[in-house]
Design a protein around this motif. Structure first.
Motif, PDB file in Angstrom:
ATOM      1  N   HIS A  63      40.627  38.799  36.856  1.00 34.58           N
ATOM      2  CA  HIS A  63      39.786  38.830  38.054  1.00 34.58           C
ATOM      3  C   HIS A  63      40.306  37.706  38.867  1.00 34.58           C
ATOM      4  O   HIS A  63      40.322  38.372  40.183  1.00 34.58           O
ATOM      5  CB  HIS A  63      38.371  38.397  37.452  1.00 34.58           C
ATOM      6  CG  HIS A  63      37.319  38.457  38.877  1.00 34.58           C
ATOM      7  ND1 HIS A  63      36.568  39.871  38.867  1.00 34.58           N
ATOM      8  CD2 HIS A  63      36.805  37.563  39.547  1.00 34.58           C
ATOM      9  CE1 HIS A  63      35.798  39.477  39.872  1.00 34.58           C
ATOM     10  NE2 HIS A  63      35.954  38.347  40.249  1.00 34.58           N
ATOM     11  N   TYR A  64      40.691  36.751  38.308  1.00 27.81           N
ATOM     12  CA  TYR A  64      41.141  35.434  39.273  1.00 27.81           C
ATOM     13  C   TYR A  64      42.586  35.929  40.014  1.00 27.81           C
ATOM     14  O   TYR A  64      42.877  35.451  41.084  1.00 27.81           O
ATOM     15  CB  TYR A  64      41.278  34.303  38.755  1.00 27.81           C
ATOM     16  CG  TYR A  64      39.819  33.453  38.137  1.00 27.81           C
ATOM     17  CD1 TYR A  64      38.858  34.092  38.426  1.00 27.81           C
ATOM     18  CD2 TYR A  64      40.064  32.922  37.084  1.00 27.81           C
ATOM     19  CE1 TYR A  64      37.586  33.385  37.853  1.00 27.81           C
ATOM     20  CE2 TYR A  64      38.745  32.192  36.521  1.00 27.81           C
ATOM     21  CZ  TYR A  64      37.592  32.674  37.143  1.00 27.81           C
ATOM     22  OH  TYR A  64      36.212  32.109  36.541  1.00 27.81           O
ATOM     23  N   LEU A  65      43.235  36.585  39.177  1.00 27.48           N
ATOM     24  CA  LEU A  65      44.620  37.066  39.664  1.00 27.48           C
ATOM     25  C   LEU A  65      44.574  37.815  40.784  1.00 27.48           C
ATOM     26  O   LEU A  65      45.359  38.230  41.676  1.00 27.48           O
ATOM     27  CB  LEU A  65      45.621  37.338  38.497  1.00 27.48           C
ATOM     28  CG  LEU A  65      46.048  36.341  37.447  1.00 27.48           C
ATOM     29  CD1 LEU A  65      46.501  37.043  36.374  1.00 27.48           C
ATOM     30  CD2 LEU A  65      46.988  35.472  38.106  1.00 27.48           C
ATOM     31  N   MET A  66      43.555  38.670  41.025  1.00 30.25           N
ATOM     32  CA  MET A  66      43.373  39.539  42.369  1.00 30.25           C
ATOM     33  C   MET A  66      43.440  38.642  43.490  1.00 30.25           C
ATOM     34  O   MET A  66      43.765  39.460  44.601  1.00 30.25           O
ATOM     35  CB  MET A  66      41.974  40.078  41.991  1.00 30.25           C
ATOM     36  CG  MET A  66      41.929  41.457  41.449  1.00 30.25           C
ATOM     37  SD  MET A  66      40.795  42.494  41.507  1.00 30.25           S
ATOM     38  CE  MET A  66      39.224  41.648  41.171  1.00 30.25           C
ATOM     39  N   ASP A  67      43.352  37.361  43.718  1.00 30.29           N
ATOM     40  CA  ASP A  67      43.238  36.512  44.513  1.00 30.29           C
ATOM     41  C   ASP A  67      44.574  36.219  45.115  1.00 30.29           C
ATOM     42  O   ASP A  67      44.846  35.193  46.211  1.00 30.29           O
ATOM     43  CB  ASP A  67      42.226  35.379  44.633  1.00 30.29           C
ATOM     44  CG  ASP A  67      40.794  35.756  44.339  1.00 30.29           C
ATOM     45  OD1 ASP A  67      40.351  36.708  45.000  1.00 30.29           O
ATOM     46  OD2 ASP A  67      39.987  35.054  43.887  1.00 30.29           O
ATOM     47  N   ARG A  93      46.560  29.171  40.538  1.00 29.85           N
ATOM     48  CA  ARG A  93      46.328  27.925  39.475  1.00 29.85           C
ATOM     49  C   ARG A  93      45.803  26.830  40.271  1.00 29.85           C
ATOM     50  O   ARG A  93      44.850  26.300  39.995  1.00 29.85           O
ATOM     51  CB  ARG A  93      47.708  27.662  38.713  1.00 29.85           C
ATOM     52  CG  ARG A  93      47.692  28.425  37.729  1.00 29.85           C
ATOM     53  CD  ARG A  93      48.741  28.310  36.740  1.00 29.85           C
ATOM     54  NE  ARG A  93      50.142  28.731  37.527  1.00 29.85           N
ATOM     55  CZ  ARG A  93      51.481  28.727  36.971  1.00 29.85           C
ATOM     56  NH1 ARG A  93      51.523  28.232  35.972  1.00 29.85           N
ATOM     57  NH2 ARG A  93      52.372  29.291  37.681  1.00 29.85           N
ATOM     58  N   ALA A  94      46.547  26.512  41.474  1.00 29.70           N
ATOM     59  CA  ALA A  94      46.315  25.383  42.171  1.00 29.70           C
ATOM     60  C   ALA A  94      44.978  25.448  42.962  1.00 29.70           C
ATOM     61  O   ALA A  94      43.986  24.656  42.706  1.00 29.70           O
ATOM     62  CB  ALA A  94      47.276  24.816  43.243  1.00 29.70           C
ATOM     63  N   TYR A  95      44.742  26.658  43.390  1.00 35.38           N
ATOM     64  CA  TYR A  95      43.302  27.149  43.975  1.00 35.38           C
ATOM     65  C   TYR A  95      42.138  26.973  43.105  1.00 35.38           C
ATOM     66  O   TYR A  95      41.046  26.190  43.523  1.00 35.38           O
ATOM     67  CB  TYR A  95      43.356  28.467  44.607  1.00 35.38           C
ATOM     68  CG  TYR A  95      42.070  29.010  45.243  1.00 35.38           C
ATOM     69  CD1 TYR A  95      41.775  28.807  46.704  1.00 35.38           C
ATOM     70  CD2 TYR A  95      41.350  30.022  44.359  1.00 35.38           C
ATOM     71  CE1 TYR A  95      40.391  29.058  46.758  1.00 35.38           C
ATOM     72  CE2 TYR A  95      40.163  30.212  44.403  1.00 35.38           C
ATOM     73  CZ  TYR A  95      39.534  30.022  45.791  1.00 35.38           C
ATOM     74  OH  TYR A  95      38.518  30.266  46.347  1.00 35.38           O
ATOM     75  N   TYR A  96      42.120  27.378  42.009  1.00 36.12           N
ATOM     76  CA  TYR A  96      41.257  27.478  41.199  1.00 36.12           C
ATOM     77  C   TYR A  96      40.788  26.099  40.647  1.00 36.12           C
ATOM     78  O   TYR A  96      39.602  25.725  40.459  1.00 36.12           O
ATOM     79  CB  TYR A  96      41.293  28.561  40.050  1.00 36.12           C
ATOM     80  CG  TYR A  96      40.738  29.864  40.508  1.00 36.12           C
ATOM     81  CD1 TYR A  96      39.343  30.112  40.643  1.00 36.12           C
ATOM     82  CD2 TYR A  96      41.668  30.772  40.884  1.00 36.12           C
ATOM     83  CE1 TYR A  96      38.975  31.223  41.215  1.00 36.12           C
ATOM     84  CE2 TYR A  96      41.247  31.887  41.269  1.00 36.12           C
ATOM     85  CZ  TYR A  96      39.952  32.383  41.332  1.00 36.12           C
ATOM     86  OH  TYR A  96      39.392  33.447  42.064  1.00 36.12           O
ATOM     87  N   VAL A  97      41.683  25.270  40.338  1.00 37.60           N
ATOM     88  CA  VAL A  97      41.456  23.834  39.938  1.00 37.60           C
ATOM     89  C   VAL A  97      40.734  23.196  41.051  1.00 37.60           C
ATOM     90  O   VAL A  97      39.809  22.482  40.971  1.00 37.60           O
ATOM     91  CB  VAL A  97      42.645  23.073  39.664  1.00 37.60           C
ATOM     92  CG1 VAL A  97      42.528  21.837  39.554  1.00 37.60           C
ATOM     93  CG2 VAL A  97      43.381  23.441  38.254  1.00 37.60           C
ATOM     94  N   ILE A  98      41.235  23.392  42.160  1.00 41.84           N
ATOM     95  CA  ILE A  98      40.852  22.455  43.406  1.00 41.84           C
ATOM     96  C   ILE A  98      39.228  23.103  43.843  1.00 41.84           C
ATOM     97  O   ILE A  98      38.371  22.477  44.210  1.00 41.84           O
ATOM     98  CB  ILE A  98      41.452  22.839  44.780  1.00 41.84           C
ATOM     99  CG1 ILE A  98      42.847  21.779  44.584  1.00 41.84           C
ATOM    100  CG2 ILE A  98      40.932  22.259  45.918  1.00 41.84           C
ATOM    101  CD1 ILE A  98      43.998  22.193  45.488  1.00 41.84           C
TER     102      ILE A  98
END
Length: 421
Positions: free
Chosen positions: A369-373, A255-260
């Motif tokens: 898709h994002y959670l794969m990271d 969550r933090a990564y995608y916001v930044i």
């Protein structure tokens, strides 16, 4: 001929060095003078840079020949190389599956033998993910070890150029060439510049303490976890000490990564307006309409989604609610990693929590898709080095193991990965 390349070329070296005779594939978001650099986007489909990125200058000086610019998720935004304007790249191991992303073309070129080595970029795992899915080695260097001058920016505070190779030693040799400070990139550091990374690939794991990140193992597909656990146990038999480590912050990293990342993308991609860069929207008396038309035609759906979300996160009234909290989480992740390295020399986890999906399978649900990271983005948030090395196969598909080190601890992760290899 594979679908790993957007542009095939032959850029000859202008010097002699450690990479004499080596064929290098370069991700298409790294500037190459006189050779188009598209970022996998219609927006830059015909853009030809007037200069070389620093890493390209160093490749050419080392004797390498650049054989092409590789396919990628548009502007680096994706985990499968399916968001490219030029179509998807297939995985050489199984052509019905994705090669990972966003450096999927670079990993596929190495896996298929169409290049000896390759450069990718890693913003949230984009070197390590395709390395794991294609069964090759990928290194994400410490932030500041490799110059970003000439890299088309997606998220400045997260991304690093990194090598992909068939072996740990070959990846380390490429890192030796591209590492080091650059006066044109103020984020680079002199630390680690004169280190001999290739010599660390000696396989000597005796006496090394490996912290197994249990949160990331438990969250992985059971087939992936089984391969990882079996191979890590072998290192214990060869003299390594294994220690289980839990980091509470990792549950919040995606969550933090995608916001930044999306916030930085919103700012960086503002320059693609059809005037400064990109395709023209046609001027009819209203510049706002012209900008909108250029961006509508030039950007794909994933880029639009991330720019919109990033703009929202930075907007008045929401900055403190989202962006500031994400930065607080980033600081927490860094603190927990620092504490973990007081207990272990390197940390280990599966590189990707899943096996390579089939083409089209992960596009229907962006959140999944994002959670794969989940296993890779914490490293970028903490500015640390990491490597993905083949650990084996499950159902005939590659599984990667990830080793993470302290800042400028590339030699430690290279040594651990070479032992597993």
């Amino acid at each position: 001929m594979s679908d790993a390349f957007i542009t095939r070329t032959e850029i000859e070296s202008d010097g002699d060095g450690s990479l004499d005779g080596q064929r290098i594939a370069v991700k298409d978001n790294i500037s190459t003078e006189g050779t188009r650099t598209t970022c996998g986007s219609a927006m830059l489909a015909e853009y030809v840079p007037p200069y070389d990125a620093t890493v390209i200058e160093r490749l050419k000086a080392s004797g390498a020949t650049i054989v092409g610019k590789t396919n990628m998720d548009e502007f680096g935004m994706g985990t499968t190389t399916e968001s490219s304007h030029f179509g998807p790249t297939t995985n050489p191991v199984d052509e019905e599956r994705v090669p990972g992303g966003s450096s999927g073309g670079s990993a596929a070129a190495v896996a298929a033998g169409e290049a000896d080595l390759a450069l990718g970029t890693d913003t949230g795992g984009s070197v390590r993910c395709p390395a794991a899915f294609c069964g090759v080695v990928g290194i994400k260097p410490t932030y500041g070890l490799v110059s970003r001058y000439g890299l088309v920016a997606y998220a400045n505070s997260l991304e690093q150029v990194g090598p992909l190779a068939p072996t740990v030693e070959k990846a380390a040799e490429l890192l030796d060439v591209i590492a080091g400070p650059d006066e044109r990139d103020a984020t680079t550091r002199s630390e680690g510049a004169d280190t001999d990374y290739a010599s660390a690939a000696d396989g000597d794991i005796d006496g090394t303490t490996i912290g197994v990140l249990t949160d990331l193992v438990d969250g992985a597909d059971e087939r992936v976890a089984a391969v990882f656990e079996e191979r890590i146990a072998e290192l214990e038999d060869r003299g390594a000490e294994l220690r289980e480590i839990e980091l509470d912050s990792l549950a919040h990293a995606v969550r933090a990564y995608y916001v930044i990342a999306m916030s930085e993308a919103s700012s960086n991609l503002a320059r693609f307006d059809g005037v400064r860069y990109g395709i023209s929207g046609g001027f009819d008396g209203d510049w706002n309409d012209a900008f909108a038309r250029a961006r509508e035609a030039g950007f794909g759906s994933e880029v639009k989604r991330r720019v919109l979300l990033g703009t929202y996160a930075l907007s008045a009234g929401y900055h403190d609610k989202y962006y500031e909290k994400a930065q607080d989480t980033r600081a927490w992740i860094k603190q927990e990693f620092d504490a973990a390295f007081e207990e272990a020399d390197v940390l280990a986890s599966p590189t990707m929590p899943v096996l390579p999906p089939k083409l089209g399978e992960s596009l229907e649900d962006p959140l999944q898709h994002y959670l794969m990271d989940a296993n890779t983005v914490p490293v970028n948030l903490a500015d640390l080095p990491a490597i993905s090395v083949p650990a084996g196969t499950a159902d005939g598909l590659p599984v990667g193991a990830q080793f993470v080190g302290p800042a400028f601890g590339e030699r430690a992760v290279i040594r651990a990965a070479s032992a597993l290899e």
